[in-house]
Design an enzyme around this catalytic site. Structure first.
Site, PDB file in Angstrom:
ATOM      1  N   ASN A  80       0.803  -1.231   0.000  1.00  0.00           N
ATOM      2  CA  ASN A  80       0.000   0.000   0.000  1.00  0.00           C
ATOM      3  C   ASN A  80       0.834   1.278   0.000  1.00  0.00           C
ATOM      4  OD1 ASN A  80      -2.215  -1.572  -0.186  1.00  0.00           O
ATOM      5  ND2 ASN A  80      -2.824  -1.418   1.971  1.00  0.00           N
ATOM      6  N   ARG A  97      -2.278 -10.780  -4.737  1.00  0.00           N
ATOM      7  CA  ARG A  97      -2.308  -9.321  -4.858  1.00  0.00           C
ATOM      8  C   ARG A  97      -1.462  -8.658  -3.776  1.00  0.00           C
ATOM      9  NH1 ARG A  97      -7.939  -7.131  -4.689  1.00  0.00           N
ATOM     10  NH2 ARG A  97      -6.659  -5.301  -4.891  1.00  0.00           N
ATOM     11  N   CYS A 156     -10.587  -5.255  -3.921  1.00  0.00           N
ATOM     12  CA  CYS A 156     -11.334  -6.177  -3.062  1.00  0.00           C
ATOM     13  C   CYS A 156     -12.746  -5.658  -2.851  1.00  0.00           C
ATOM     14  CB  CYS A 156     -10.644  -6.302  -1.705  1.00  0.00           C
ATOM     15  SG  CYS A 156      -9.136  -7.268  -1.754  1.00  0.00           S
ATOM     16  N   ARG A 176     -17.441   1.172  -1.478  1.00  0.00           N
ATOM     17  CA  ARG A 176     -16.165   1.807  -1.809  1.00  0.00           C
ATOM     18  C   ARG A 176     -16.291   2.923  -2.869  1.00  0.00           C
ATOM     19  NH1 ARG A 176     -11.156  -2.283  -1.989  1.00  0.00           N
ATOM     20  NH2 ARG A 176     -10.121  -0.530  -0.997  1.00  0.00           N
ATOM     21  N   ASP A 215      -7.096  -3.821   7.835  1.00  0.00           N
ATOM     22  CA  ASP A 215      -6.436  -4.869   7.040  1.00  0.00           C
ATOM     23  C   ASP A 215      -5.937  -6.024   7.901  1.00  0.00           C
ATOM     24  OD1 ASP A 215      -6.942  -3.263   4.900  1.00  0.00           O
ATOM     25  OD2 ASP A 215      -4.886  -2.579   4.630  1.00  0.00           O
ATOM     26  N   ASP A 259     -16.129   9.383  -4.004  1.00  0.00           N
ATOM     27  CA  ASP A 259     -16.617  10.763  -3.946  1.00  0.00           C
ATOM     28  C   ASP A 259     -15.618  11.728  -3.316  1.00  0.00           C
ATOM     29  OD1 ASP A 259     -17.251   9.094  -1.716  1.00  0.00           O
ATOM     30  OD2 ASP A 259     -18.460  10.704  -0.869  1.00  0.00           O
TER      31      ASP A 259
HETATM   32  C1  EPZ Z   1      -6.640   1.750   1.454  1.00  0.00           C
HETATM   33  O1  EPZ Z   1      -7.814   1.608   0.682  1.00  0.00           O
HETATM   34  C2  EPZ Z   1      -5.888   0.444   1.347  1.00  0.00           C
HETATM   35  N1  EPZ Z   1      -5.560   0.205  -0.058  1.00  0.00           N
HETATM   36  C3  EPZ Z   1      -6.741  -0.680   1.881  1.00  0.00           C
HETATM   37  O2  EPZ Z   1      -5.945  -1.840   1.834  1.00  0.00           O
HETATM   38  C4  EPZ Z   1      -7.109  -0.370   3.330  1.00  0.00           C
HETATM   39  O3  EPZ Z   1      -8.015  -1.358   3.784  1.00  0.00           O
HETATM   40  C5  EPZ Z   1      -7.783   1.003   3.432  1.00  0.00           C
HETATM   41  O4  EPZ Z   1      -6.935   2.008   2.826  1.00  0.00           O
HETATM   42  C6  EPZ Z   1      -8.078   1.435   4.853  1.00  0.00           C
HETATM   43  O5  EPZ Z   1      -6.908   1.440   5.602  1.00  0.00           O
HETATM   44  C7  EPZ Z   1      -4.464   0.769  -0.583  1.00  0.00           C
HETATM   45  O6  EPZ Z   1      -3.745   1.516   0.056  1.00  0.00           O
HETATM   46  C8  EPZ Z   1      -4.151   0.436  -1.980  1.00  0.00           C
HETATM   47  P1  EPZ Z   1     -10.102   4.445   2.237  1.00  0.00           P
HETATM   48  P2  EPZ Z   1      -8.707   2.878   0.312  1.00  0.00           P
HETATM   49  O7  EPZ Z   1     -10.273   5.410   1.135  1.00  0.00           O
HETATM   50  O8  EPZ Z   1      -7.808   4.015   0.038  1.00  0.00           O
HETATM   51  C9  EPZ Z   1     -14.846   5.153   2.342  1.00  0.00           C
HETATM   52  C10 EPZ Z   1      -5.596  -4.187   1.702  1.00  0.00           C
HETATM   53  O9  EPZ Z   1      -6.068  -5.249   2.153  1.00  0.00           O
HETATM   54  N2  EPZ Z   1     -14.626   6.116   1.243  1.00  0.00           N
HETATM   55  O10 EPZ Z   1      -9.337   4.866   3.441  1.00  0.00           O
HETATM   56  O11 EPZ Z   1      -9.653   2.439  -0.713  1.00  0.00           O
HETATM   57  C11 EPZ Z   1     -14.590   3.712   1.919  1.00  0.00           C
HETATM   58  O12 EPZ Z   1     -15.705   3.161   1.266  1.00  0.00           O
HETATM   59  C12 EPZ Z   1      -6.498  -3.060   1.450  1.00  0.00           C
HETATM   60  O13 EPZ Z   1      -4.411  -4.025   1.439  1.00  0.00           O
HETATM   61  C13 EPZ Z   1     -15.692   6.855   0.772  1.00  0.00           C
HETATM   62  O14 EPZ Z   1     -16.825   6.737   1.261  1.00  0.00           O
HETATM   63  O15 EPZ Z   1      -9.454   3.091   1.693  1.00  0.00           O
HETATM   64  C14 EPZ Z   1     -14.252   3.062   3.225  1.00  0.00           C
HETATM   65  O16 EPZ Z   1     -15.433   2.726   3.893  1.00  0.00           O
HETATM   66  C15 EPZ Z   1      -7.791  -3.312   0.881  1.00  0.00           C
HETATM   67  N3  EPZ Z   1     -15.478   7.727  -0.254  1.00  0.00           N
HETATM   68  C16 EPZ Z   1     -13.527   4.154   3.987  1.00  0.00           C
HETATM   69  O17 EPZ Z   1     -13.889   5.390   3.361  1.00  0.00           O
HETATM   70  C17 EPZ Z   1     -14.256   7.909  -0.812  1.00  0.00           C
HETATM   71  O18 EPZ Z   1     -14.118   8.717  -1.743  1.00  0.00           O
HETATM   72  C18 EPZ Z   1     -12.007   4.030   4.001  1.00  0.00           C
HETATM   73  O19 EPZ Z   1     -11.534   3.929   2.663  1.00  0.00           O
HETATM   74  C19 EPZ Z   1     -13.173   7.153  -0.331  1.00  0.00           C
HETATM   75  C20 EPZ Z   1     -13.389   6.260   0.710  1.00  0.00           C
END
Ligand code: EPZ
Length: 424
Positions: free
Chosen positions: A23, A396, A115, A120, A304, A123
């Protein structure tokens, strides 16, 4: 079809070195579009990393791997639409939106894959980039973005500290005139690593405790960078050792990255020792339960690591509780753990794990990356021979997974033909 065959019951012991963080590597690869030449050390060989490299290649970059070092030359980068199938391969492909806006002033990308952990949405990414001046339209599953005048620094307060949105805005803001301030930004170690990489390329990014400040529009140059160790790989091996009554040392582990997990492992009866750049765990014969684990943004307990801790707690001496606060659907592995005899009750975001004496072997299927790792942890602790399929999820995120487990004494082998995409 590829499968892992695991004969459970071996106590893990010995030492391994952690891989570079997936990540961290992924956002840095998107940002490498903006530097001239990037030499990226400690970059794990994963299918998600290959997908990011393939996107860079479609944008005119050359990418070469030598061991764990990637050489990226973005000197001849030119605009192109990244192919939909590559965008759909992983969630972090959305970071090319910020990078392409900064580099080319336009982008047309498909909504990302990754995943399936719930809706996800993206916005916050879109809103942040719009604030910087990007014009973004959604059309039939694609995002079309352009700038009519140069991106301009501004203040952005995120409604939630999203990791990806923080990274996307940081990358785009390096090209924005003036100062951008991101409030309620994510503060995961991978964010600091991305900032360090971009600063190494000539950007100015300052991480304060409650905000990130980016002075944009500085010329970026070539950079050599080493990816930080993977704290979720660390969590996975610690849980595998804990579940098997093991005794392991993780080389290159950083205490601060796993600081929220240490008290939980201690509550489970493990003895943890942190050295300068290594971490060791000695597990009790039988684990104790963890009263309550709540996943939170960093520095809280990472979502995670939820699945691998759950797998270890399946055989604890009593009941544990987990609350998943980050993703709405991150318990897909539970049904598979139950095939191995686990007693788990789910109610919305809460899971109660009633520890049993011993899991038994079963044929199970990975549901997502960390859910797949949890099945491996459970199978290592279970009685008998388990078969795990849908390994593309595991591939992955884990480089040399079976090899490292075998080094620690696990009885694990991979069989069958690979059906998934190529690796760079
Ligand atoms: C990152 O995902 C990681 N992926 C994920 O790793 C990790 O689980 C996650 O951060 C949380 O720590 C990478 O770094 C590539 P978020 P990301 O945006 O960026 C909501 C793994 O197993 N949200 O912090 O997608 C979202 O739906 C994984 O390695 C919105 O609503 O996570 C979630 O509920 C999978 N709108 C929460 O925020 C948005 O525009 C956190 O998502 C963006 C996010």
């Amino acid at each position: 079809m590829e499968r892992l065959i695991i004969k459970g019951g071996n106590r893990l012991s010995g030492e391994i070195t952690l891989q570079g963080a997936k990540n961290s590597a992924l956002p840095i690869l998107a940002a490498a579009l903006l530097g001239k030449k990037t030499v990226l050390h400690n970059c794990p060989n994963l299918s998600d990393v290959s997908a990011a490299c393939n996107i860079l290649e479609t944008l005119g970059c050359t990418v070469m791997r030598q061991g764990t070092t990637l050489f990226i030359d973005a000197g001849n980068a030119k605009y192109n639409d990244p192919p939909e199938h590559l965008m759909r391969e992983m969630r972090s492909s959305i970071l090319f939106l910020g990078a392409m806006l900064a580099g080319f002033g336009k982008a047309r990308v498909s909504f990302p894959g990754g995943c399936e952990l719930g809706a996800r949405p993206v916005d916050m990414h879109i809103e942040g980039l719009r604030k910087l001046g990007a014009l973004i339209e959604e059309d039939h599953g694609f995002l079309s973005c352009r700038v009519e005048k140069p991106l301009c620094g501004c203040e952005i307060t995120l409604p939630f500290p999203s990791v990806g949105a923080t990274e996307n805005i940081m990358i785009a803001a390096t090209a924005a005139k003036g100062c951008t301030v991101i409030r309620n930004a994510a503060r995961e170690p991978e964010i600091a690593d991305l900032a360090e990489f971009l600063n190494g390329c000539g950007a100015y990014i300052c991480l304060n405790s409650d905000e990130i400040i980016i002075e944009g529009a500085r010329p970026l140059h070539s950079c050599e960078h080493t990816v930080i160790p993977d704290r979720i790989e660390a969590a996975t091996f610690l849980c595998a050792a804990a579940a098997t009554g093991g005794d392991i040392t993780l080389k290159s582990a950083r205490k601060n990255d796993v600081v929220s997990m240490i008290p939980v492992l201690e509550e489970m009866g493990c003895i943890i020792n942190c050295g300068e750049s290594e971490l060791s765990l000695k597990a009790p014969k039988r684990l104790l339960p963890a009263k309550i684990i709540k996943t939170m943004p960093y520095p809280g307990f990472p979502t995670d690591a939820q699945a691998v801790f759950m797998a270890a707690l399946c055989t604890a001496q009593g009941s544990s509780m987990m609350v998943e606060n980050i993703f709405e659907a991150r318990y897909k592995h539970v049904g598979e753990l139950m095939r191995m005899g686990a007693k788990i009750h789910i109610s919305d975001r809460v899971a109660v794990i009633d520890g049993i004496d011993r899991l038994h072997s079963a044929s199970v299927q990975c549901t997502d990356l960390r859910g797949g790792a949890a099945l491996v942890v459970a199978a290592l602790a279970a009685e008998g021979e388990s078969v795990i399929t849908s390994l593309r999820h595991i591939d992955r995120g884990y480089d040399l997974f079976e090899q490292k487990l075998r080094l620690l004494g696990a009885d694990i082998k991979r069989e069958g033909a690979k059906t998934d995409g190529k690796k760079i």
